[in-house]
Design a protein around this motif. Structure first.
Motif, PDB file in Angstrom:
ATOM      1  N   ASP A   1       0.893  -1.119  -0.028  1.00  0.00           N
ATOM      2  CA  ASP A   1      -0.096   0.086   0.033  1.00  0.00           C
ATOM      3  C   ASP A   1       0.804   1.149  -0.127  1.00  0.00           C
ATOM      4  O   ASP A   1       1.180   1.816   0.915  1.00  0.00           O
ATOM      5  CB  ASP A   1      -1.035   0.033   1.165  1.00  0.00           C
ATOM      6  CG  ASP A   1      -1.773   1.178   1.205  1.00  0.00           C
ATOM      7  OD1 ASP A   1      -2.254   1.897   0.065  1.00  0.00           O
ATOM      8  OD2 ASP A   1      -2.445   1.595   2.229  1.00  0.00           O
ATOM      9  N   ARG A   2       1.223   1.717  -1.201  1.00  0.00           N
ATOM     10  CA  ARG A   2       2.097   3.008  -1.354  1.00  0.00           C
ATOM     11  C   ARG A   2       1.123   4.062  -1.931  1.00  0.00           C
ATOM     12  O   ARG A   2       0.212   3.860  -2.687  1.00  0.00           O
ATOM     13  CB  ARG A   2       3.062   2.770  -2.311  1.00  0.00           C
ATOM     14  CG  ARG A   2       4.141   1.724  -2.068  1.00  0.00           C
ATOM     15  CD  ARG A   2       5.135   1.569  -3.038  1.00  0.00           C
ATOM     16  NE  ARG A   2       6.379   1.089  -2.684  1.00  0.00           N
ATOM     17  CZ  ARG A   2       7.503   1.125  -3.299  1.00  0.00           C
ATOM     18  NH1 ARG A   2       7.952   2.015  -4.248  1.00  0.00           N
ATOM     19  NH2 ARG A   2       8.421   0.116  -2.930  1.00  0.00           N
ATOM     20  N   ARG A   3       1.320   5.370  -1.328  1.00  0.00           N
ATOM     21  CA  ARG A   3       0.584   6.370  -1.727  1.00  0.00           C
ATOM     22  C   ARG A   3       1.242   7.447  -1.790  1.00  0.00           C
ATOM     23  O   ARG A   3       2.144   7.657  -0.862  1.00  0.00           O
ATOM     24  CB  ARG A   3      -0.852   6.579  -1.242  1.00  0.00           C
ATOM     25  CG  ARG A   3      -0.800   6.726   0.248  1.00  0.00           C
ATOM     26  CD  ARG A   3      -2.233   6.615   0.868  1.00  0.00           C
ATOM     27  NE  ARG A   3      -2.416   6.166   2.272  1.00  0.00           N
ATOM     28  CZ  ARG A   3      -2.171   7.156   3.453  1.00  0.00           C
ATOM     29  NH1 ARG A   3      -2.041   8.572   2.816  1.00  0.00           N
ATOM     30  NH2 ARG A   3      -2.062   6.888   4.515  1.00  0.00           N
TER      31      ARG A   3
ATOM     32  N   GLU B   1       1.853  -1.219  -8.097  1.00  0.00           N
ATOM     33  CA  GLU B   1       0.699  -1.621  -8.765  1.00  0.00           C
ATOM     34  C   GLU B   1       1.324  -3.092  -9.777  1.00  0.00           C
ATOM     35  O   GLU B   1       2.214  -3.004  -9.895  1.00  0.00           O
ATOM     36  CB  GLU B   1       0.150  -0.784  -9.675  1.00  0.00           C
ATOM     37  CG  GLU B   1      -0.662   0.313  -8.871  1.00  0.00           C
ATOM     38  CD  GLU B   1      -1.330   1.330  -9.637  1.00  0.00           C
ATOM     39  OE1 GLU B   1      -1.139   1.377 -10.850  1.00  0.00           O
ATOM     40  OE2 GLU B   1      -1.903   2.442  -8.951  1.00  0.00           O
TER      41      GLU B   1
ATOM     42  N   ARG C   1       5.209  10.522   0.837  1.00  0.00           N
ATOM     43  CA  ARG C   1       5.160   9.189   0.673  1.00  0.00           C
ATOM     44  C   ARG C   1       4.752   8.355   1.629  1.00  0.00           C
ATOM     45  O   ARG C   1       5.488   8.278   2.627  1.00  0.00           O
ATOM     46  CB  ARG C   1       6.438   8.588  -0.187  1.00  0.00           C
ATOM     47  CG  ARG C   1       6.950   9.604  -1.207  1.00  0.00           C
ATOM     48  CD  ARG C   1       8.125   8.854  -1.950  1.00  0.00           C
ATOM     49  NE  ARG C   1       8.932   9.730  -2.786  1.00  0.00           N
ATOM     50  CZ  ARG C   1       9.708   9.394  -3.573  1.00  0.00           C
ATOM     51  NH1 ARG C   1      10.544   8.457  -3.326  1.00  0.00           N
ATOM     52  NH2 ARG C   1      10.333  10.397  -4.424  1.00  0.00           N
TER      53      ARG C   1
ATOM     54  N   GLY D   1       4.939   5.693  -6.284  1.00  0.00           N
ATOM     55  CA  GLY D   1       3.443   5.189  -6.159  1.00  0.00           C
ATOM     56  C   GLY D   1       3.125   3.896  -6.935  1.00  0.00           C
ATOM     57  O   GLY D   1       2.219   3.041  -6.676  1.00  0.00           O
TER      58      GLY D   1
ATOM     59  N   GLN E   1       0.814  11.644  -1.380  1.00  0.00           N
ATOM     60  CA  GLN E   1      -0.033  12.921  -0.666  1.00  0.00           C
ATOM     61  C   GLN E   1       0.677  14.313  -1.319  1.00  0.00           C
ATOM     62  O   GLN E   1       1.798  14.546  -1.062  1.00  0.00           O
ATOM     63  CB  GLN E   1      -0.461  12.981   0.608  1.00  0.00           C
ATOM     64  CG  GLN E   1      -1.167  14.233   0.987  1.00  0.00           C
ATOM     65  CD  GLN E   1      -1.368  14.288   2.462  1.00  0.00           C
ATOM     66  OE1 GLN E   1      -0.518  14.191   3.078  1.00  0.00           O
ATOM     67  NE2 GLN E   1      -2.545  14.280   2.749  1.00  0.00           N
TER      68      GLN E   1
END
Length: 78
Positions: A4-6, A78, A37, A74, A8
């Motif tokens: 779970d990388r995101r 995936e 991050r 990010g 902002q």
């Protein structure tokens, strides 16, 4: 396994405190954005980038580079 990388992106002006010539406190404000991050709920890295009307070409390149790096980081999950 998916990580779970995101990233902002948020408006984050900064103020730098400094003393005036007579010793009284003074401050300078700088507009900017912060790229944060996350890995899960943990902050992995935070980068602040100035954004202003009078930025140089190098400042623009630094902003584009930081945004690209954050986007690629990010996307790696995936």
């Amino acid at each position: 396994m998916r990580t779970d990388r995101r990233v902002q992106v948020r408006w984050a002006p900064r103020t730098v405190a400094a003393g005036d010539l007579d010793g009284s406190p003074a401050g300078f404000g700088y507009p900017g954005i912060t790229l944060t991050r996350y890995l899960g709920d943990h902050v992995v890295e935070e980068t602040w980038i100035p954004v202003d009307d009078e930025l140089s070409f190098a400042d623009d390149e630094a902003l584009v580079g930081a945004l690209r790096t954050a986007w690629r980081w990010g996307q790696a999950a995936e």
